[in-house]
Design a protein around this motif. Sequence first.
Motif, PDB file in Angstrom:
ATOM      1  N   ALA A  91       6.977  -9.137  10.164  1.00 35.91           N
ATOM      2  CA  ALA A  91       5.598  -9.330   9.720  1.00 35.91           C
ATOM      3  C   ALA A  91       5.480  -8.742   8.319  1.00 35.91           C
ATOM      4  N   PRO A  92       4.806  -9.425   7.390  1.00 36.13           N
ATOM      5  CA  PRO A  92       4.836  -9.009   5.982  1.00 36.13           C
ATOM      6  C   PRO A  92       4.061  -7.727   5.711  1.00 36.13           C
ATOM      7  N   PHE A  93       4.469  -7.070   4.642  1.00 40.27           N
ATOM      8  CA  PHE A  93       3.832  -5.829   4.216  1.00 40.27           C
ATOM      9  C   PHE A  93       2.341  -6.012   3.969  1.00 40.27           C
ATOM     10  N   GLU A  94       1.962  -7.156   3.379  1.00 41.13           N
ATOM     11  CA  GLU A  94       0.561  -7.388   3.029  1.00 41.13           C
ATOM     12  C   GLU A  94      -0.351  -7.307   4.254  1.00 41.13           C
ATOM     13  N   ALA A  95       0.139  -7.801   5.398  1.00 46.11           N
ATOM     14  CA  ALA A  95      -0.690  -7.815   6.602  1.00 46.11           C
ATOM     15  C   ALA A  95      -0.992  -6.414   7.093  1.00 46.11           C
ATOM     16  N   PHE A  96      -0.014  -5.509   6.976  1.00 43.37           N
ATOM     17  CA  PHE A  96      -0.216  -4.140   7.429  1.00 43.37           C
ATOM     18  C   PHE A  96      -0.983  -3.316   6.400  1.00 43.37           C
ATOM     19  N   ALA A  97      -0.617  -3.474   5.121  1.00 44.54           N
ATOM     20  CA  ALA A  97      -1.228  -2.661   4.070  1.00 44.54           C
ATOM     21  C   ALA A  97      -2.721  -2.918   3.949  1.00 44.54           C
ATOM     22  N   SER A  98      -3.134  -4.168   4.155  1.00 36.67           N
ATOM     23  CA  SER A  98      -4.552  -4.495   4.017  1.00 36.67           C
ATOM     24  C   SER A  98      -5.402  -3.857   5.106  1.00 36.67           C
ATOM     25  N   GLU A  99      -4.747  -3.399   6.190  1.00 41.35           N
ATOM     26  CA  GLU A  99      -5.465  -2.743   7.280  1.00 41.35           C
ATOM     27  C   GLU A  99      -5.286  -1.225   7.273  1.00 41.35           C
ATOM     28  N   SER A 100      -4.465  -0.725   6.385  1.00 36.82           N
ATOM     29  CA  SER A 100      -4.141   0.706   6.369  1.00 36.82           C
ATOM     30  C   SER A 100      -5.102   1.464   5.466  1.00 36.82           C
ATOM     31  N   GLU A 101      -5.800   2.432   6.030  1.00 36.71           N
ATOM     32  CA  GLU A 101      -6.716   3.245   5.221  1.00 36.71           C
ATOM     33  C   GLU A 101      -5.940   4.101   4.224  1.00 36.71           C
ATOM     34  N   ALA A 102      -4.745   4.541   4.620  1.00 30.33           N
ATOM     35  CA  ALA A 102      -3.939   5.354   3.701  1.00 30.33           C
ATOM     36  C   ALA A 102      -3.527   4.540   2.481  1.00 30.33           C
ATOM     37  N   PHE A 103      -3.162   3.277   2.706  1.00 32.77           N
ATOM     38  CA  PHE A 103      -2.815   2.427   1.563  1.00 32.77           C
ATOM     39  C   PHE A 103      -4.049   2.114   0.726  1.00 32.77           C
ATOM     40  N   LYS A 104      -5.168   1.854   1.365  1.00 31.36           N
ATOM     41  CA  LYS A 104      -6.397   1.576   0.625  1.00 31.36           C
ATOM     42  C   LYS A 104      -6.787   2.754  -0.257  1.00 31.36           C
ATOM     43  N   PRO A 119      -1.833  -4.936 -17.203  1.00 34.16           N
ATOM     44  CA  PRO A 119      -1.644  -6.209 -17.895  1.00 34.16           C
ATOM     45  C   PRO A 119      -2.112  -7.400 -17.064  1.00 34.16           C
ATOM     46  N   ALA A 120      -2.160  -7.219 -15.746  1.00 33.62           N
ATOM     47  CA  ALA A 120      -2.705  -8.259 -14.875  1.00 33.62           C
ATOM     48  C   ALA A 120      -3.872  -7.645 -14.106  1.00 33.62           C
ATOM     49  N   PRO A 121      -5.007  -8.310 -14.034  1.00 31.64           N
ATOM     50  CA  PRO A 121      -6.147  -7.718 -13.333  1.00 31.64           C
ATOM     51  C   PRO A 121      -5.801  -7.471 -11.875  1.00 31.64           C
ATOM     52  N   PRO A 122      -6.137  -6.300 -11.337  1.00 34.72           N
ATOM     53  CA  PRO A 122      -5.787  -5.995  -9.956  1.00 34.72           C
ATOM     54  C   PRO A 122      -6.533  -6.883  -8.973  1.00 34.72           C
ATOM     55  N   ALA A 123      -5.795  -7.421  -8.019  1.00 33.62           N
ATOM     56  CA  ALA A 123      -6.446  -8.169  -6.953  1.00 33.62           C
ATOM     57  C   ALA A 123      -7.038  -7.190  -5.955  1.00 33.62           C
ATOM     58  N   ASN A 124      -7.892  -7.671  -5.070  1.00 34.03           N
ATOM     59  CA  ASN A 124      -8.388  -6.764  -4.046  1.00 34.03           C
ATOM     60  C   ASN A 124      -7.289  -6.538  -3.012  1.00 34.03           C
ATOM     61  N   VAL A 125      -7.495  -5.535  -2.172  1.00 35.49           N
ATOM     62  CA  VAL A 125      -6.454  -5.141  -1.228  1.00 35.49           C
ATOM     63  C   VAL A 125      -6.099  -6.295  -0.294  1.00 35.49           C
ATOM     64  N   GLU A 126      -7.064  -7.110   0.057  1.00 31.81           N
ATOM     65  CA  GLU A 126      -6.800  -8.214   0.966  1.00 31.81           C
ATOM     66  C   GLU A 126      -5.946  -9.301   0.301  1.00 31.81           C
ATOM     67  N   GLN A 136       1.638  -2.233  -7.260  1.00 32.16           N
ATOM     68  CA  GLN A 136       2.975  -1.639  -7.320  1.00 32.16           C
ATOM     69  C   GLN A 136       2.894  -0.111  -7.252  1.00 32.16           C
ATOM     70  N   PHE A 137       1.957   0.462  -7.986  1.00 38.83           N
ATOM     71  CA  PHE A 137       1.786   1.914  -7.946  1.00 38.83           C
ATOM     72  C   PHE A 137       1.363   2.374  -6.558  1.00 38.83           C
ATOM     73  N   ALA A 138       0.453   1.633  -5.942  1.00 39.98           N
ATOM     74  CA  ALA A 138      -0.008   2.008  -4.606  1.00 39.98           C
ATOM     75  C   ALA A 138       1.138   1.946  -3.606  1.00 39.98           C
ATOM     76  N   ALA A 139       1.977   0.901  -3.703  1.00 40.03           N
ATOM     77  CA  ALA A 139       3.113   0.758  -2.784  1.00 40.03           C
ATOM     78  C   ALA A 139       4.156   1.840  -3.017  1.00 40.03           C
ATOM     79  N   GLY A 144       3.077   5.884   4.224  1.00 38.97           N
ATOM     80  CA  GLY A 144       2.923   5.340   5.557  1.00 38.97           C
ATOM     81  C   GLY A 144       1.760   5.962   6.294  1.00 38.97           C
ATOM     82  N   ASP A 145       1.660   5.614   7.561  1.00 37.89           N
ATOM     83  CA  ASP A 145       0.627   6.202   8.420  1.00 37.89           C
ATOM     84  C   ASP A 145       1.098   6.122   9.866  1.00 37.89           C
TER      85      ASP A 145
END
Length: 260
Positions: A91-104, A119-126, A136-139, A144-145
Amino acid sequence: MSWAFGAIAARLNRLLLCLARHWLRIILCALALYISLPWLAPTLAKLGLNAPADFIYTLYSPFCHQFAFRSPFLFGEQAFYPREAARSGYAPFEAFASESEAFKDQYRYWTSVYGGRSPAPPANVEGLAEFSVVQQFAARHFIGDEAIGYKTSLCARDLAIYTMLFVGGMIYRHFRWRIKPLPFWLYLFVGLGPVGLDGFSQLLSYPPFEYWPVRETEPFFRIITGGVFGLMSAWLGFPYLERSMQDLIEALDSQLQGAG
């Protein structure tokens, strides 16, 4: 005074001689420690011992990107959480990270610190499938959690490299007088070629290059290429180190015998 300097020089030569005679054991002990601590960090984090865990993550930070989507995890649902672009069986990282309060939390922090200069506007966490420097910095700083588990302080490829470098050293220790250095051309094609091709093909798919669609390698391939590179590096490097140390031992022995 000259006698005192001579005595100090002799002691230093004896110390250097001891190190030269035991160089392989010293390197293997250092490698064993280096590949053990990355597994200790998530264990400490799981136990709630955040200060020593953070110390290990910080200690290894200059030597690895520590992206969560390229690192092994302990104590979670999966051993790896590669990005969706890897098209792996996980299961991809995006699916877990978007639900993780620690990552948010990490995402919000790096948006406030770096978002305005990205240089690129940040997308939202979802929308994590879209690249941004903030993501990239957040990752990198997300360890973890409880649900995802906790990442090692080295990525999967780096762990494979240094683990197989250690394994190669252990093999060389038992057969050191029979093993000749790996031909350099073979090292370039078999050892360096696959890991270099994989790494640069990923790098050049991301901004500011974007020569082709974003490419991520699945964990198994990262481990294989890293492991082969580590083993080939041991096969190339340890025999040459052996020759250098033997030359050093002979020179130091001669100096010490000459000094009486």
